[in-house]
Scaffold this active site. Structure first.
Site, short mmCIF file in Angstrom:
data_model
loop_
_atom_site.label_atom_id
_atom_site.label_comp_id
_atom_site.label_asym_id
_atom_site.label_seq_id
_atom_site.Cartn_x
_atom_site.Cartn_y
_atom_site.Cartn_z
CG HIS A 4 72.19 36.19 3.60
ND1 HIS A 4 72.08 37.23 4.48
CD2 HIS A 4 73.15 36.53 2.74
CE1 HIS A 4 72.93 38.15 4.15
NE2 HIS A 4 73.59 37.75 3.11
CD GLU A 40 91.12 41.18 20.71
OE1 GLU A 40 90.03 40.67 20.44
OE2 GLU A 40 92.01 40.56 21.31
CG ASP A 65 86.89 41.59 22.16
OD1 ASP A 65 85.97 41.75 22.99
OD2 ASP A 65 87.58 40.56 22.10
CB CYS A 83 89.70 36.32 12.97
SG CYS A 83 90.10 37.12 14.52
C1 PEP Z 1 87.34 39.21 18.10
O1 PEP Z 1 87.41 39.88 19.13
O2 PEP Z 1 86.91 39.65 17.03
C2 PEP Z 1 87.76 37.79 18.08
C3 PEP Z 1 87.77 37.09 16.98
O3 PEP Z 1 88.09 37.21 19.24
P1 PEP Z 1 87.04 36.70 20.33
O4 PEP Z 1 85.69 36.65 19.68
O5 PEP Z 1 87.55 35.36 20.74
O6 PEP Z 1 87.18 37.74 21.39
MG MG Z 2 88.51 39.27 20.82
#
Ligand code: PEP
Ligand code: MG
Length: 591
Positions: free
Chosen positions: A193, A442, A466, A513
């Site tokens: 990495h 999430e 989350d 994400c």
């Molecule tokens: C998540 O919950 O994965 C996310 C991308 O949103 P945040 O980190 O802003 O809660």
């Molecule tokens: Mg989130």
């Protein structure tokens, strides 16, 4: 002049002021800028004030339930809170060493422990527990403030070099590499990495230095020599001049620029879409530079003002969203509606909170009235935002995404409000474009109802940050259980598979994400699980592209099939490491 010898993993010579980052201790140490000093001291004071309110509240509750004797246990902590050797001493360290408050509090704790250790008195030894508790509380409160490692890493002075005990890909992805010129780590050989990371970022790097993060002081001028495999402390003018000559020679090459814009594919040509997660409209440049195809997550709550400011109105928001859509064209921009909880909204917009705000309520609120749920209780705020978004969508591809959805009813309610906002625009005589609407998956409930949700939205985005904490019942901010926060838990992998399946059945796009996408090894597994769209911190994109190009999709699918049969995290990790290692050997040259 002093030289620390390690292993050079990326060529080049740079000089800069050291920023120290200690990850293993769970407390990060940064040098703070002079401009930030006042803010840092305010954070410390605020954390003490919060701790006092929390302790008074806890004492009152314990007194009601368990009687005054038990409650008196908290008197010691309340007294310590005023002890000049605790918070004032930490403030002194912040001022003297120009370090972040969390680190200063931790230093004070070590000083206390050293004293208590010398005294064999059992009563005093017991007090260590109280100090530890209090220090934990102060650090928890410090984390509640706006400053995260991400914010701090953002505010580095120009021309810094990063000295870390180790540098994980997810943390590296949060560093502003336009300011950080090079890095050196205690850990690591020419590990996979770190080595690709450094080379893809084109920053000089030396690893395997053992104790550099302890030997180098924050703010100290050092030279990182990736070619000579060393870090030079107190460099002579001659050494500094050599570093300067190197910097002049480092012109961005056309080939590298072209390489950056190349879309991601696996070794056998499967297209993988890589978008960027951003928090500020200014991050657009970093996203484009990193080669993102679009913005997969714009965390719009960062638009909300600091304490007491005004929430930006519809017109102001429209201008911002429009600027983003035009700036990213032809790539799409996915704007997530405000994802804050009641408390964050109140403290940002100056609304009164009402009543005492106890520690457990604060923590609980992250699971309570937050994200879309909160937006639904603030129709004016929500509709102004969606009107601004629909207006901006006239200027380019924009998608609206709702956070923290736990059921179809919230989605329907949100869609009804969206229709009202569209009707408002139509009444004003403004054209209303059709805008794709999606949800973040999430919360475990959304996973289990993904088939229902998929019928009523245009896309899914899996938010593993989350999802992991709610699925595994682990609060990441709570150090006692944060070890259990594990993306490779079989339950998480199964959830991802379920969501993907629901999306594929309804033929809607699904992306992921969460931070786990920024880790190259986890990314390969996610591709094996069938995902082909990701959104990540811009800094992680170049590495992701290089890694994906080295794997064939059939091999990744086979890896995922094996992994899905394994019952423990350890076994999964071993399987993954074995596959990544083997493939890296066959493709060669990973260092
Ligand atoms: C998540 O919950 O994965 C996310 C991308 O949103 P945040 O980190 O802003 O809660
Ligand atoms: Mg989130």
């Amino acid at each position: 002049m002093q030289r620390l010898t390690g292993i050079g993993v990326s060529p080049g010579v740079v000089s800069g002021r050291a920023v120290i980052l200690i990850q293993r201790a769970h407390v990060l140490r940064y040098q703070i800028t002079a401009a930030r000093l006042g803010h840092e001291l305010d954070r410390l004071e605020e954390s003490r004030a919060r701790a006092r309110r929390q302790l008074v509240d806890i004492r009152a509750r314990v007194a009601r339930r368990r009687g005054p004797e038990m409650a008196a246990l908290f008197d010691a902590q309340l007294l310590m809170l005023d002890d000049p050797m605790l918070v004032p001493r930490a403030a002194h360290i912040v001022r003297e060493q120009r370090v972040n408050a969390e680190w200063a509090v931790q230093q004070v704790f070590h000083e206390f422990c050293a004293v208590f250790d010398e005294v064999a008195d059992p009563y005093l030894r017991e007090r260590t527990g109280d100090v530890a508790d209090l220090v934990g509380r102060l650090n928890m409160n410090l984390r509640q403030g706006a400053s995260t490692p991400r914010d701090l890493l953002r505010e580095l002075e120009e021309a810094s070099v990063l000295i870390a005990d180790e540098l994980t890909p997810s943390l590296a992805a949060q560093v502003d590499w336009t300011k950080v010129r090079g890095f050196a780590t205690d850990a690591g050989s020419r590990t996979y990495h770190t080595a690709i990371l450094a080379r893809s970022l084109e920053v000089p790097a030396v690893v395997g230095l053992h104790d550099a993060s302890r030997r180098i002081a924050p703010g100290q001028l050092v030279v990182i020599d990736g070619e000579g495999s060393e870090v030079i402390l107190e460099p002579t003018d001659e050494v500094l001049a050599r570093a300067a000559r190197h910097a002049d020679d480092r012109r961005p090459s056309v080939a590298v620029d072209h390489e950056r814009r190349r879309p991601a594919t696996t070794a056998d040509g499967v297209r993988i879409r890589l978008d960027a997660n951003i928090e500020f409209p200014d991050d657009l440049a970093a996203a484009r530079y990193a080669g993102a195809e679009g913005i997969g997550l714009y965390r719009s709550e960062f638009l909300l003002p600091g304490a007491g400011g005004d929430v930006p109105g519809e017109d102001e928001q429209y201008e911002i969203y429009r600027g983003m859509v035009e700036g990213m064209a032809p790539g799409p921009v996915t704007v997530r509606t405000f994802d804050v909880d009641e408390h964050q909204l109140a403290s940002r917009s100056g609304e009164p909170l009402g009543g005492g705000w106890a520690a457990d309520q604060e923590r609980g609120s992250r699971r309570g009235l937050r994200g879309l749920r909160l937006s639904l209780t603030r129709p004016e705020l929500f509709q102004a935002q969606v009107r601004a978004l629909m207006r901006a969508a006239r200027h380019g591809p924009l998608r609206i995404m709702f956070p923290f959805v736990s059921g179809v009813e919230q989605l329907r309610e949100a869609r009804r409000m969206l229709a009202e906002a569209a009707a408002d625009l139509a009444r004003r005589g403004e054209p209303v474009p059709s805008v794709p609407v999606g949800v973040m998956i999430e919360i475990p409930a959304a996973v289990y109802t993904a088939d229902f949700l998929a019928r009523e939205v245009d896309f899914f985005t899996i938010g593993t940050n989350d999802l992991i904490q709610y699925c595994l019942a682990v609060d990441r901010a709570d150090e006692r259980v944060s070890r259990l926060y594990e993306p490779l838990h079989p339950a998480i992998l199964r959830m991802i598979v379920m969501v993907r399946r629901a999306a594929v059945r309804r033929r809607i796009p699904v992306s992921l994400c969460g931070e786990m996408a920024s880790d190259p090894a986890l990314l390969t597994l996610l591709v094996g699980l069938g995902l082909t769209e990701f959104s990540m911190t811009p800094g992680a994109i170049p590495v992701a592209k290089q890694v994906l190009a080295e794997f064939r999709s059939d091999e990744l699918r086979a890896l995922a099939r094996r992994v899905l049969r394994l019952p423990t995290i350890d076994e999964i990790e071993r399987e993954l490491t074995a596959a990544v290692g083997r493939l890296s050997l066959t493709s060669g040259g990973r260092g």
